[in-house]
Design a protein around this motif. Structure first.
Motif, PDB file in Angstrom:
ATOM      1  N   UNK A 128      36.431  34.082  33.481  1.00  0.00           N
ATOM      2  CA  UNK A 128      37.519  35.029  33.449  1.00  0.00           C
ATOM      3  C   UNK A 128      37.342  36.180  34.417  1.00  0.00           C
ATOM      4  N   UNK A 129      36.223  35.954  35.030  1.00  0.00           N
ATOM      5  CA  UNK A 129      36.465  37.068  35.892  1.00  0.00           C
ATOM      6  C   UNK A 129      36.802  35.679  37.422  1.00  0.00           C
ATOM      7  N   UNK A 130      37.205  34.504  37.781  1.00  0.00           N
ATOM      8  CA  UNK A 130      37.334  34.711  38.402  1.00  0.00           C
ATOM      9  C   UNK A 130      38.589  34.761  39.069  1.00  0.00           C
ATOM     10  N   UNK A 131      38.923  34.223  37.080  1.00  0.00           N
ATOM     11  CA  UNK A 131      40.813  34.239  36.965  1.00  0.00           C
ATOM     12  C   UNK A 131      41.140  35.605  37.349  1.00  0.00           C
ATOM     13  N   UNK A 132      40.282  36.496  36.641  1.00  0.00           N
ATOM     14  CA  UNK A 132      40.968  38.365  37.673  1.00  0.00           C
ATOM     15  C   UNK A 132      40.706  38.126  39.183  1.00  0.00           C
ATOM     16  N   UNK A 133      39.837  37.515  39.538  1.00  0.00           N
ATOM     17  CA  UNK A 133      39.944  38.284  41.087  1.00  0.00           C
ATOM     18  C   UNK A 133      41.523  37.717  41.800  1.00  0.00           C
ATOM     19  N   UNK A 134      41.196  36.163  41.365  1.00  0.00           N
ATOM     20  CA  UNK A 134      42.920  35.380  41.400  1.00  0.00           C
ATOM     21  C   UNK A 134      44.179  35.774  41.180  1.00  0.00           C
ATOM     22  N   UNK A 135      44.298  36.869  39.976  1.00  0.00           N
ATOM     23  CA  UNK A 135      45.510  37.609  39.544  1.00  0.00           C
ATOM     24  C   UNK A 135      45.579  39.034  40.492  1.00  0.00           C
ATOM     25  N   UNK A 136      44.038  39.485  40.888  1.00  0.00           N
ATOM     26  CA  UNK A 136      44.403  40.205  41.516  1.00  0.00           C
ATOM     27  C   UNK A 136      44.556  40.354  43.010  1.00  0.00           C
ATOM     28  N   UNK A 137      44.654  38.960  43.507  1.00  0.00           N
ATOM     29  CA  UNK A 137      44.593  38.975  44.854  1.00  0.00           C
ATOM     30  C   UNK A 137      45.830  37.393  44.255  1.00  0.00           C
ATOM     31  N   UNK A 138      46.841  37.654  43.887  1.00  0.00           N
ATOM     32  CA  UNK A 138      47.574  35.824  43.402  1.00  0.00           C
ATOM     33  C   UNK A 138      48.088  36.100  44.396  1.00  0.00           C
TER      34      UNK A 138
END
Length: 377
Positions: free
Chosen positions: A150-160
């Motif tokens: 979940x944290x990895x995908x949150x970082x990915x969404x923040x840097x989409x």
């Protein structure tokens, strides 16, 4: 026999997901199709597209891999459309009444491009289940595995904007999830101090203990190469090591696992056991909208915290400048003892000389010169 050059195939990312969901390596998939492993790698990366009989065999194999997991086959909708067209265009038997062809249905016009949220949800649905299982093999903790993904995908969404144009966004998210899962700071968190219940099977417990006994770089290299099925250069690039260093880590990890579990000395058997142990655990990831909302909420919280800290710092500096003196004030020097000064006498009775002096002064003051007074005219 003629081959249909338009046999539908899923996107390259979906091809890789179906293979990983079936716990197949690129070499095993190539052996089933009768092609080389390098050719399968180019198909999954999108650099090349299969043609002829290889395309039909590849599409049929991917469709068979999609059915047992309960997911709809990617080629189901094109095949259904082809059957509909074939039935409608088939000639009627002799003597049968002619049927009027049904009017064509107008499908709603859809944009060929996905919105950022839709693309993120598709990437999450493609990668999250496998990443949770990989993080569990790296950490041995179910909750930490879900949190890492979940944290990895949150970082990915923040840097989409950066992730969306990456040639392999799945590898980008996988590297972020593995880095977060293997962070040494988790040992200081109270929620991760107590061990979690081990797997139910004794064989799975032994394999998990063998994995957790490895150093984190060796464990990550083993999971990527023998678990995920990456080749050695890709494993070295993802672990930020040279190819010889990654090969050395892989050999040492295999030797350590084989020393504790001799039955897993064969890499193929080790791959099968890793996939079996990861699939035996109930590791469910959160829904994509929840992950996006949680990431946005976390970003808002830290943004507001940074703004509040900045405002407090500016206020403290302003107060300091307002209360600070505007001119230089030299410091007060420390006191020093002065010599040669007689001590002050304490009050007491007057001496005879002092009494005589006082009497003389009083008498002279009483009989001084007369005052000058103005005379009236």
């Amino acid at each position: 026999m003629t081959h249909n050059p338009d046999t539908p195939l899923p996107p390259p990312a979906e091809r890789r997901r179906l293979r990983e969901a079936a716990s197949l390596t690129q070499a095993q998939l190539a052996a089933r199709l009768g092609v080389s492993r390098a050719l399968v790698r180019t198909w999954e990366s999108g650099r090349r597209t299969p043609q002829g009989g290889a395309r039909e065999a590849y599409a049929a194999l991917l469709a068979s891999l999609a059915r047992p997991g309960g997911e709809p086959a990617v080629t189901a909708r094109p095949e259904k459309r082809m059957r509909h067209l074939t039935t409608a265009s088939a000639p009627a038997p002799p003597g049968a009444p002619e049927r009027a062809s049904p009017p064509p249905r107008r499908s709603p016009r859809r944009s060929p491009y996905l919105s950022p949220a839709q693309a993120f949800d598709a990437l999450y649905a493609f990668c999250a289940p496998a990443l949770v299982r990989q993080a569990y093999l790296l950490t041995g903790r179910r909750e930490l595995a879900r949190e890492s993904v979940e944290r990895a995908f949150q970082i990915a969404w923040h840097r989409w904007p950066e992730v969306a144009v990456d040639p392999d966004p799945a590898s980008w998210v996988r590297a972020a999830a593995h880095d977060y899962a293997l962070s040494p700071w988790h040992r200081f968190r109270p929620r991760y101090r107590d061990p979690e219940p081990p797997p139910a099977s004794a064989a799975d417990r032994a394999l998990l203990d063998a994995l957790l006994a490895l150093p984190p770089p060796h464990r990550r290299t083993l999971v990527l190469y023998d678990g995920v099925g990456l080749d050695l250069p890709e494993t070295a690039a993802e672990t930020e090591a040279s190819t010889p260093a990654a090969a050395n880590r892989l050999l040492r990890a295999r030797e350590a696992v084989a020393a504790r579990l001799p039955a897993l000395a064969d890499p193929a058997e080790l791959h099968r056991r890793l996939a079996q142990m990861a699939s035996a655990e109930r590791l469910r990831a959160a829904k994509p909208p929840a992950v996006r909302m949680d990431g946005e909420r976390r970003a808002r919280f830290w943004t507001r915290a940074a703004i509040a800290f900045t405002v407090a710092l500016i206020g403290a500096i302003s107060l300091t400048l307002y209360t600070a003196p505007t001119r230089y004030e030299p410091p007060v020097p420390p006191g020093a003892t002065v010599g040669g000064v007689p001590p002050k006498a304490a009050p007491g009775p007057l001496s005879a000389a002092e009494l005589s002096l006082r009497a003389r002064l009083r008498s002279q003051t009483a009989h001084g010169p007369e005052r000058l007074l103005p005379e009236p005219r």
